[in-house]
Design an enzyme around this catalytic site. Sequence first.
Site, mmCIF file in Angstrom:
data_model
loop_
_atom_site.group_PDB
_atom_site.id
_atom_site.type_symbol
_atom_site.label_atom_id
_atom_site.label_comp_id
_atom_site.label_asym_id
_atom_site.label_seq_id
_atom_site.Cartn_x
_atom_site.Cartn_y
_atom_site.Cartn_z
ATOM 1 N N ARG A 42 -1.753 -2.877 -0.093
ATOM 2 C CA ARG A 42 -1.908 -3.317 -1.488
ATOM 3 C C ARG A 42 -1.625 -2.169 -2.453
ATOM 4 N NH1 ARG A 42 -7.645 -5.428 -2.175
ATOM 5 N NH2 ARG A 42 -7.968 -3.703 -0.771
ATOM 6 N N ASN B 34 -5.831 -9.200 -0.856
ATOM 7 C CA ASN B 34 -6.011 -9.585 0.541
ATOM 8 C C ASN B 34 -6.521 -11.022 0.587
ATOM 9 O OD1 ASN B 34 -5.283 -7.113 1.624
ATOM 10 N ND2 ASN B 34 -7.383 -6.362 1.766
#
Length: 91
Positions: A18, A36
């Site tokens: 990320r 996520n």
Amino acid sequence: MVTQHFLVTGQVQGVGFRWSAARLAQQLGITGTVQNLPTGQVAIVASGNPEQLADFARQIKAGVTPWAIVHDLKVTAARTQRFAEFRIITR
């Protein structure tokens, strides 16, 4: 400007994916979000011009961090959204 949804499958959680995706988006001038999912996948909503998003998708699929392994990348068109920046959504 267009917006696309990206669904990334593979070893993409717990490996800095990320953060790396957000950094890449910022470098390319793309805005949006990354988060996520409980499934182990990562979801990205990204807005930019088509060339920026094509480059983003290519680099995401190649792996934005050496620890991530991308098995599949699904890209779908979405309703155009405007974001102020690209940010990581945490739970």
